[in-house]
Design a protein around this motif. Sequence first.
Motif, PDB file in Angstrom:
ATOM      1  N   SER A 167     -11.640   0.308   3.323  1.00 22.19           N
ATOM      2  CA  SER A 167     -10.783   0.883   2.293  1.00 22.19           C
ATOM      3  C   SER A 167     -11.607   1.563   1.211  1.00 22.19           C
ATOM      4  O   SER A 167     -12.808   1.339   1.074  1.00 22.19           O
ATOM      5  CB  SER A 167      -9.901  -0.209   1.674  1.00 22.19           C
ATOM      6  OG  SER A 167     -10.700  -1.179   1.030  1.00 22.19           O
ATOM      7  N   GLY A 168     -10.925   2.411   0.427  1.00 24.75           N
ATOM      8  CA  GLY A 168     -11.549   3.027  -0.739  1.00 24.75           C
ATOM      9  C   GLY A 168     -12.028   4.436  -0.498  1.00 24.75           C
ATOM     10  O   GLY A 168     -13.009   4.651   0.214  1.00 24.75           O
TER      11      GLY A 168
ATOM     12  N   THR B 197      -4.921   1.206  -5.560  1.00 21.99           N
ATOM     13  CA  THR B 197      -5.400   2.583  -5.665  1.00 21.99           C
ATOM     14  C   THR B 197      -5.297   3.043  -7.117  1.00 21.99           C
ATOM     15  O   THR B 197      -4.869   2.301  -7.999  1.00 21.99           O
ATOM     16  CB  THR B 197      -4.605   3.501  -4.721  1.00 21.99           C
ATOM     17  OG1 THR B 197      -5.286   4.753  -4.603  1.00 21.99           O
ATOM     18  CG2 THR B 197      -3.196   3.748  -5.235  1.00 21.99           C
TER      19      THR B 197
ATOM     20  N   SER C 290       0.833  -1.199   0.000  1.00 20.55           N
ATOM     21  CA  SER C 290       0.000   0.000   0.000  1.00 20.55           C
ATOM     22  C   SER C 290       0.869   1.251   0.000  1.00 20.55           C
ATOM     23  O   SER C 290       2.044   1.204   0.386  1.00 20.55           O
ATOM     24  CB  SER C 290      -0.910   0.032   1.238  1.00 20.55           C
ATOM     25  OG  SER C 290      -1.761  -1.083   1.283  1.00 20.55           O
TER      26      SER C 290
ATOM     27  N   SER D 263     -11.281  -4.374  -4.940  1.00 24.02           N
ATOM     28  CA  SER D 263     -10.148  -3.831  -4.198  1.00 24.02           C
ATOM     29  C   SER D 263      -9.997  -4.588  -2.880  1.00 24.02           C
ATOM     30  O   SER D 263     -10.802  -5.458  -2.537  1.00 24.02           O
ATOM     31  CB  SER D 263     -10.338  -2.335  -3.952  1.00 24.02           C
ATOM     32  OG  SER D 263     -11.515  -2.097  -3.207  1.00 24.02           O
TER      33      SER D 263
ATOM     34  N   GLN E  21      -3.937  13.200   3.389  1.00 28.05           N
ATOM     35  CA  GLN E  21      -5.104  12.749   2.630  1.00 28.05           C
ATOM     36  C   GLN E  21      -6.393  13.284   3.254  1.00 28.05           C
ATOM     37  O   GLN E  21      -7.320  13.687   2.540  1.00 28.05           O
ATOM     38  CB  GLN E  21      -5.126  11.227   2.552  1.00 28.05           C
ATOM     39  CG  GLN E  21      -3.934  10.666   1.798  1.00 28.05           C
ATOM     40  CD  GLN E  21      -4.260   9.453   0.968  1.00 28.05           C
ATOM     41  OE1 GLN E  21      -5.283   9.408   0.294  1.00 28.05           O
ATOM     42  NE2 GLN E  21      -3.386   8.471   0.987  1.00 28.05           N
TER      43      GLN E  21
ATOM     44  N   THR F 255      -0.509  -2.298  -4.812  1.00 33.83           N
ATOM     45  CA  THR F 255      -1.591  -1.409  -4.407  1.00 33.83           C
ATOM     46  C   THR F 255      -2.739  -1.505  -5.399  1.00 33.83           C
ATOM     47  O   THR F 255      -2.528  -1.831  -6.574  1.00 33.83           O
ATOM     48  CB  THR F 255      -1.101   0.048  -4.320  1.00 33.83           C
ATOM     49  OG1 THR F 255      -2.193   0.899  -3.981  1.00 33.83           O
ATOM     50  CG2 THR F 255      -0.503   0.507  -5.640  1.00 33.83           C
TER      51      THR F 255
ATOM     52  N   GLN G  67      -2.960   8.641  -8.582  1.00 29.25           N
ATOM     53  CA  GLN G  67      -2.447   8.864  -7.233  1.00 29.25           C
ATOM     54  C   GLN G  67      -1.068   8.224  -7.056  1.00 29.25           C
ATOM     55  O   GLN G  67      -0.184   8.790  -6.405  1.00 29.25           O
ATOM     56  CB  GLN G  67      -3.434   8.308  -6.204  1.00 29.25           C
ATOM     57  CG  GLN G  67      -3.152   8.717  -4.780  1.00 29.25           C
ATOM     58  CD  GLN G  67      -4.395   8.693  -3.909  1.00 29.25           C
ATOM     59  OE1 GLN G  67      -4.928   9.724  -3.532  1.00 29.25           O
ATOM     60  NE2 GLN G  67      -4.859   7.514  -3.580  1.00 29.25           N
TER      61      GLN G  67
ATOM     62  N   HIS H  44     -14.009  12.566  -5.511  1.00 33.07           N
ATOM     63  CA  HIS H  44     -12.765  11.835  -5.288  1.00 33.07           C
ATOM     64  C   HIS H  44     -11.676  12.308  -6.241  1.00 33.07           C
ATOM     65  O   HIS H  44     -10.506  12.421  -5.858  1.00 33.07           O
ATOM     66  CB  HIS H  44     -12.987  10.332  -5.439  1.00 33.07           C
ATOM     67  CG  HIS H  44     -11.803   9.523  -5.023  1.00 33.07           C
ATOM     68  ND1 HIS H  44     -10.926   8.968  -5.924  1.00 33.07           N
ATOM     69  CD2 HIS H  44     -11.320   9.209  -3.788  1.00 33.07           C
ATOM     70  CE1 HIS H  44      -9.971   8.335  -5.271  1.00 33.07           C
ATOM     71  NE2 HIS H  44     -10.179   8.455  -3.980  1.00 33.07           N
TER      72      HIS H  44
ATOM     73  N   ASP I 243      -2.559  -1.253  -9.802  1.00 37.09           N
ATOM     74  CA  ASP I 243      -3.497  -0.160  -9.577  1.00 37.09           C
ATOM     75  C   ASP I 243      -4.902  -0.702  -9.788  1.00 37.09           C
ATOM     76  O   ASP I 243      -5.077  -1.865 -10.170  1.00 37.09           O
ATOM     77  CB  ASP I 243      -3.202   1.076 -10.440  1.00 37.09           C
ATOM     78  CG  ASP I 243      -3.446   0.875 -11.921  1.00 37.09           C
ATOM     79  OD1 ASP I 243      -4.582   0.546 -12.299  1.00 37.09           O
ATOM     80  OD2 ASP I 243      -2.503   1.072 -12.711  1.00 37.09           O
ATOM     81  N   ARG I 244      -5.899   0.118  -9.524  1.00 37.58           N
ATOM     82  CA  ARG I 244      -7.262  -0.403  -9.486  1.00 37.58           C
ATOM     83  C   ARG I 244      -7.778  -0.860 -10.843  1.00 37.58           C
ATOM     84  O   ARG I 244      -8.775  -1.585 -10.919  1.00 37.58           O
ATOM     85  CB  ARG I 244      -8.210   0.627  -8.878  1.00 37.58           C
ATOM     86  CG  ARG I 244      -8.469   1.859  -9.705  1.00 37.58           C
ATOM     87  CD  ARG I 244      -9.668   2.630  -9.136  1.00 37.58           C
ATOM     88  NE  ARG I 244      -9.891   3.861  -9.858  1.00 37.58           N
ATOM     89  CZ  ARG I 244      -9.578   5.062  -9.403  1.00 37.58           C
ATOM     90  NH1 ARG I 244      -9.021   5.188  -8.214  1.00 37.58           N
ATOM     91  NH2 ARG I 244      -9.817   6.143 -10.120  1.00 37.58           N
TER      92      ARG I 244
END
Length: 223
Positions: free
Chosen positions: A49-50, A114, A9, A147, A20, A112, A118, A72, A140-141
């Motif tokens: 998370s998220g 995310t 992460s 996730s 953040q 991760t 980012q 977001h 990444d996502r």
Amino acid sequence: MYDALFLGSIGVLVETTDMQRRAFNAAFEEAGLDWHWSPEDYLPMLRKSGGRARIERYANAMGDTVDAEALHASKVRHFAQMMQKQGLELRPGVGELIEAAKSKGMKVAFVTSTGADQIDAIFKALNGALTRESFDYVGDRRFVDRSKPAPDIYLDALQTLNLNARDVLAIEDTPICADAALAARIATLGFANDGVGDQPFPDGVTEVKTLSPDLLQRDVAVA
């Protein structure tokens, strides 16, 4: 010795918890929302998370209708601006651990889930201390449908790097993300970020306060 080191992460690499939170608040203010997350408000939210889902849950609780996707995206933009202005430093021991793993011929992955934007902002703010090229895999996502705490991103990394879970050591910064590594049957260390507070890591996770090359020995953590 393990064959690979999986850093799971953003919070394993750098401490960004409060930055953040402030980025979320900047996005809310820009959107004209009467929302403000104090540290006391924000830290319990991190148990799930998220960031986008966090906005959606809060909007539902407040009875507000918002564009969570746009909010977001605004948060990510403010976060990137804050990082560029203030800069980031690796958490103690991270750089040394990565170098030790590479010197032993281990693969190193940043696992991760995310957003890619980012992740790129993090690397830019690190100013060369780490880059995408520092890793054999950067997730990444976009890579997975689910996730964390789902293990999907770990399973993708294992498949991409042609590794067996038993030959990998993972390090995660939150209990919920550690669940993802455990679900992939990977030996896992917990390296808590500032937002974890008194949350316990799940059974089977060894918590460490510092990172050092001796953690790469197989007798440190057992899946």
